[in-house]
Design a protein around this motif. Structure first.
Motif, PDB file in Angstrom:
ATOM      1  N   TYR A 261     112.031   3.399 -52.154  1.00  0.00           N
ATOM      2  CA  TYR A 261     112.241   2.795 -53.467  1.00  0.00           C
ATOM      3  C   TYR A 261     112.493   3.873 -54.523  1.00  0.00           C
ATOM      4  O   TYR A 261     113.463   3.792 -55.278  1.00  0.00           O
ATOM      5  N   ILE A 262     111.619   4.871 -54.567  1.00  0.00           N
ATOM      6  CA  ILE A 262     111.709   5.906 -55.601  1.00  0.00           C
ATOM      7  C   ILE A 262     113.002   6.707 -55.468  1.00  0.00           C
ATOM      8  O   ILE A 262     113.594   7.109 -56.468  1.00  0.00           O
ATOM      9  N   GLN A 263     113.447   6.937 -54.258  1.00  0.00           N
ATOM     10  CA  GLN A 263     114.668   7.719 -54.075  1.00  0.00           C
ATOM     11  C   GLN A 263     115.931   6.889 -54.295  1.00  0.00           C
ATOM     12  O   GLN A 263     116.941   7.431 -54.715  1.00  0.00           O
ATOM     13  N   HIS A 264     115.876   5.609 -54.024  1.00  0.00           N
ATOM     14  CA  HIS A 264     117.109   4.837 -54.093  1.00  0.00           C
ATOM     15  C   HIS A 264     117.314   4.111 -55.413  1.00  0.00           C
ATOM     16  O   HIS A 264     118.369   4.255 -56.020  1.00  0.00           O
ATOM     17  N   TYR A 265     116.359   3.331 -55.850  1.00  0.00           N
ATOM     18  CA  TYR A 265     116.608   2.588 -57.091  1.00  0.00           C
ATOM     19  C   TYR A 265     116.769   3.517 -58.295  1.00  0.00           C
ATOM     20  O   TYR A 265     117.797   3.468 -58.968  1.00  0.00           O
ATOM     21  N   PRO A 266     115.807   4.379 -58.577  1.00  0.00           N
ATOM     22  CA  PRO A 266     116.000   5.245 -59.754  1.00  0.00           C
ATOM     23  C   PRO A 266     117.216   6.166 -59.638  1.00  0.00           C
ATOM     24  O   PRO A 266     117.965   6.326 -60.604  1.00  0.00           O
ATOM     25  N   ASP A 267     117.426   6.753 -58.473  1.00  0.00           N
ATOM     26  CA  ASP A 267     118.525   7.703 -58.338  1.00  0.00           C
ATOM     27  C   ASP A 267     119.898   7.027 -58.386  1.00  0.00           C
ATOM     28  O   ASP A 267     120.861   7.621 -58.855  1.00  0.00           O
ATOM     29  N   ARG A 268     119.973   5.786 -57.923  1.00  0.00           N
ATOM     30  CA  ARG A 268     121.275   5.107 -57.917  1.00  0.00           C
ATOM     31  C   ARG A 268     121.532   4.283 -59.158  1.00  0.00           C
ATOM     32  O   ARG A 268     122.695   4.040 -59.501  1.00  0.00           O
ATOM     33  N   PHE A 269     120.476   3.842 -59.863  1.00  0.00           N
ATOM     34  CA  PHE A 269     120.692   2.930 -60.985  1.00  0.00           C
ATOM     35  C   PHE A 269     120.002   3.370 -62.276  1.00  0.00           C
ATOM     36  O   PHE A 269     120.624   3.372 -63.331  1.00  0.00           O
ATOM     37  N   HIS A 270     118.743   3.748 -62.201  1.00  0.00           N
ATOM     38  CA  HIS A 270     118.018   4.117 -63.422  1.00  0.00           C
ATOM     39  C   HIS A 270     118.526   5.440 -63.993  1.00  0.00           C
ATOM     40  O   HIS A 270     118.862   5.509 -65.176  1.00  0.00           O
ATOM     41  N   HIS A 271     118.578   6.471 -63.185  1.00  0.00           N
ATOM     42  CA  HIS A 271     119.044   7.766 -63.690  1.00  0.00           C
ATOM     43  C   HIS A 271     120.508   7.720 -64.160  1.00  0.00           C
ATOM     44  O   HIS A 271     120.816   8.292 -65.206  1.00  0.00           O
ATOM     45  N   PRO A 272     121.399   7.042 -63.435  1.00  0.00           N
ATOM     46  CA  PRO A 272     122.758   6.922 -63.977  1.00  0.00           C
ATOM     47  C   PRO A 272     122.798   6.210 -65.340  1.00  0.00           C
ATOM     48  O   PRO A 272     123.604   6.568 -66.197  1.00  0.00           O
ATOM     49  N   LEU A 273     121.919   5.233 -65.539  1.00  0.00           N
ATOM     50  CA  LEU A 273     121.850   4.572 -66.840  1.00  0.00           C
ATOM     51  C   LEU A 273     121.375   5.551 -67.911  1.00  0.00           C
ATOM     52  O   LEU A 273     121.941   5.619 -69.006  1.00  0.00           O
ATOM     53  N   GLU A 274     120.364   6.334 -67.573  1.00  0.00           N
ATOM     54  CA  GLU A 274     119.910   7.365 -68.516  1.00  0.00           C
ATOM     55  C   GLU A 274     121.025   8.364 -68.800  1.00  0.00           C
ATOM     56  O   GLU A 274     121.254   8.742 -69.956  1.00  0.00           O
ATOM     57  N   GLU A 275     121.723   8.784 -67.746  1.00  0.00           N
ATOM     58  CA  GLU A 275     122.811   9.740 -67.923  1.00  0.00           C
ATOM     59  C   GLU A 275     123.912   9.169 -68.811  1.00  0.00           C
ATOM     60  O   GLU A 275     124.492   9.888 -69.630  1.00  0.00           O
ATOM     61  N   ALA A 276     124.202   7.883 -68.657  1.00  0.00           N
ATOM     62  CA  ALA A 276     125.205   7.244 -69.519  1.00  0.00           C
ATOM     63  C   ALA A 276     124.733   7.271 -70.977  1.00  0.00           C
ATOM     64  O   ALA A 276     125.539   7.501 -71.887  1.00  0.00           O
ATOM     65  N   CYS A 277     123.446   7.067 -71.184  1.00  0.00           N
ATOM     66  CA  CYS A 277     122.874   7.169 -72.536  1.00  0.00           C
ATOM     67  C   CYS A 277     123.036   8.586 -73.072  1.00  0.00           C
ATOM     68  O   CYS A 277     123.454   8.788 -74.220  1.00  0.00           O
ATOM     69  N   PHE A 278     122.697   9.547 -72.241  1.00  0.00           N
ATOM     70  CA  PHE A 278     122.785  10.952 -72.653  1.00  0.00           C
ATOM     71  C   PHE A 278     124.224  11.318 -72.996  1.00  0.00           C
ATOM     72  O   PHE A 278     124.483  11.993 -73.991  1.00  0.00           O
ATOM     73  N   ASP A 279     125.152  10.860 -72.150  1.00  0.00           N
ATOM     74  CA  ASP A 279     126.564  11.154 -72.401  1.00  0.00           C
ATOM     75  C   ASP A 279     127.012  10.550 -73.731  1.00  0.00           C
ATOM     76  O   ASP A 279     127.718  11.200 -74.512  1.00  0.00           O
TER      77      ASP A 279
ATOM     78  N   LEU B 234     125.126   9.816 -76.312  1.00  0.00           N
ATOM     79  CA  LEU B 234     124.488  10.575 -77.392  1.00  0.00           C
ATOM     80  C   LEU B 234     125.187  11.925 -77.583  1.00  0.00           C
ATOM     81  O   LEU B 234     125.380  12.371 -78.722  1.00  0.00           O
ATOM     82  N   ASP B 235     125.565  12.567 -76.482  1.00  0.00           N
ATOM     83  CA  ASP B 235     126.296  13.835 -76.573  1.00  0.00           C
ATOM     84  C   ASP B 235     127.650  13.634 -77.264  1.00  0.00           C
ATOM     85  O   ASP B 235     128.017  14.397 -78.157  1.00  0.00           O
ATOM     86  N   GLU B 236     128.379  12.597 -76.830  1.00  0.00           N
ATOM     87  CA  GLU B 236     129.700  12.315 -77.406  1.00  0.00           C
ATOM     88  C   GLU B 236     129.631  12.080 -78.915  1.00  0.00           C
ATOM     89  O   GLU B 236     130.536  12.451 -79.649  1.00  0.00           O
ATOM     90  N   HIS B 237     128.546  11.444 -79.347  1.00  0.00           N
ATOM     91  CA  HIS B 237     128.401  11.096 -80.765  1.00  0.00           C
ATOM     92  C   HIS B 237     127.504  12.088 -81.523  1.00  0.00           C
ATOM     93  O   HIS B 237     127.150  11.835 -82.668  1.00  0.00           O
ATOM     94  N   LYS B 238     127.163  13.177 -80.823  1.00  0.00           N
ATOM     95  CA  LYS B 238     126.353  14.248 -81.419  1.00  0.00           C
ATOM     96  C   LYS B 238     125.118  13.692 -82.138  1.00  0.00           C
ATOM     97  O   LYS B 238     124.841  14.004 -83.291  1.00  0.00           O
ATOM     98  N   ARG B 239     124.387  12.892 -81.377  1.00  0.00           N
ATOM     99  CA  ARG B 239     123.175  12.273 -81.917  1.00  0.00           C
ATOM    100  C   ARG B 239     121.970  12.699 -81.092  1.00  0.00           C
ATOM    101  O   ARG B 239     122.070  12.944 -79.895  1.00  0.00           O
ATOM    102  N   GLY B 240     120.834  12.771 -81.724  1.00  0.00           N
ATOM    103  CA  GLY B 240     119.586  13.027 -81.034  1.00  0.00           C
ATOM    104  C   GLY B 240     119.404  14.473 -80.613  1.00  0.00           C
ATOM    105  O   GLY B 240     120.108  15.372 -81.053  1.00  0.00           O
ATOM    106  N   ASP B 241     118.440  14.662 -79.747  1.00  0.00           N
ATOM    107  CA  ASP B 241     117.987  15.986 -79.320  1.00  0.00           C
ATOM    108  C   ASP B 241     118.659  16.399 -78.008  1.00  0.00           C
ATOM    109  O   ASP B 241     118.202  16.040 -76.911  1.00  0.00           O
ATOM    110  N   ALA B 242     119.747  17.164 -78.124  1.00  0.00           N
ATOM    111  CA  ALA B 242     120.502  17.597 -76.938  1.00  0.00           C
ATOM    112  C   ALA B 242     119.682  18.515 -76.038  1.00  0.00           C
ATOM    113  O   ALA B 242     119.816  18.473 -74.816  1.00  0.00           O
TER     114      ALA B 242
END
Length: 184
Positions: free
Chosen positions: A51-69, A71-79
């Motif tokens: 569970y820990i290797q598949h759900y977070p790595d395939r769905f949760h972390h990519p969602l976080e990464e999309a958020c980070f991207d 925020l980076d694109e819009h130069k917002r928050g703590d890079a």
């Protein structure tokens, strides 16, 4: 709060529940020599790791990464905080691989010192919990500050999938783990 932020927080709550099951299994190693005590369940630990290797790595972390991207694109928050969290994601993958290697060795009948397994599991558990806390104290503030339009833009960038443990119709692969979660 946006749908995006709610999803990330829910993922974290669910992951903590699964990590609690792992912690209980780790604790059983301390009592393994005592007569009549419950033994650690390697199959259950493998389910937790799946569970820990598949759900977070395939769905949760990519969602976080999309958020980070975003925020980076819009130069917002703590890079700087986002970069640190990205590095932690890699460290978590490495730690999970170490655990998986030991568990696979046990499943193949290889001798693995129980103290080594317990220590590796305990380190993994601690890394996971500390990571979740750091995310919530740092980058989640930036994500929570996003409006609904930004949230929808980010959600459109990633594949959506129901959590295999906490969905209305749970994945049968995780039956033992689901039973453990229901006992909490």
């Amino acid at each position: 709060m946006t749908k995006l932020y709610d999803q990330l927080k829910e993922d974290h709550r669910n992951l903590v529940k699964v990590l609690d099951v792992l912690k209980r299994q780790i604790a059983l190693y301390s009592t393994r020599e005592e007569a009549g005590t419950e033994k650690p369940d390697i199959a259950l630990i493998l389910d937790v790791m799946d569970y820990i290797q598949h759900y977070p790595d395939r769905f949760h972390h990519p969602l976080e990464e999309a958020c980070f991207d975003y925020l980076d694109e819009h130069k917002r928050g703590d890079a700087v905080a986002r970069d640190a969290i990205r590095e932690e994601h890699e460290a978590l993958e490495h730690s999970a691989s170490k655990v998986r290697t030991l568990l696979n060795a046990i499943n193949l009948g290889e001798a693995v010192p129980l103290d080594r397994l317990q220590q590796t599991l305990d380190q993994f558990h601690s890394l996971q919990l500390n990571h979740l806390k750091r995310e919530e104290k740092t980058v989640f503030k930036d994500i929570n500050a996003l409006d609904d339009a930004a949230s929808e833009t980010i959600l459109d960038r990633v594949e959506h999938r129901q959590d295999p443990l906490f969905a209305d119709v749970a994945n049968q692969q995780f039956n033992d783990l689901i039973r453990q979660l229901m006992q909490q």
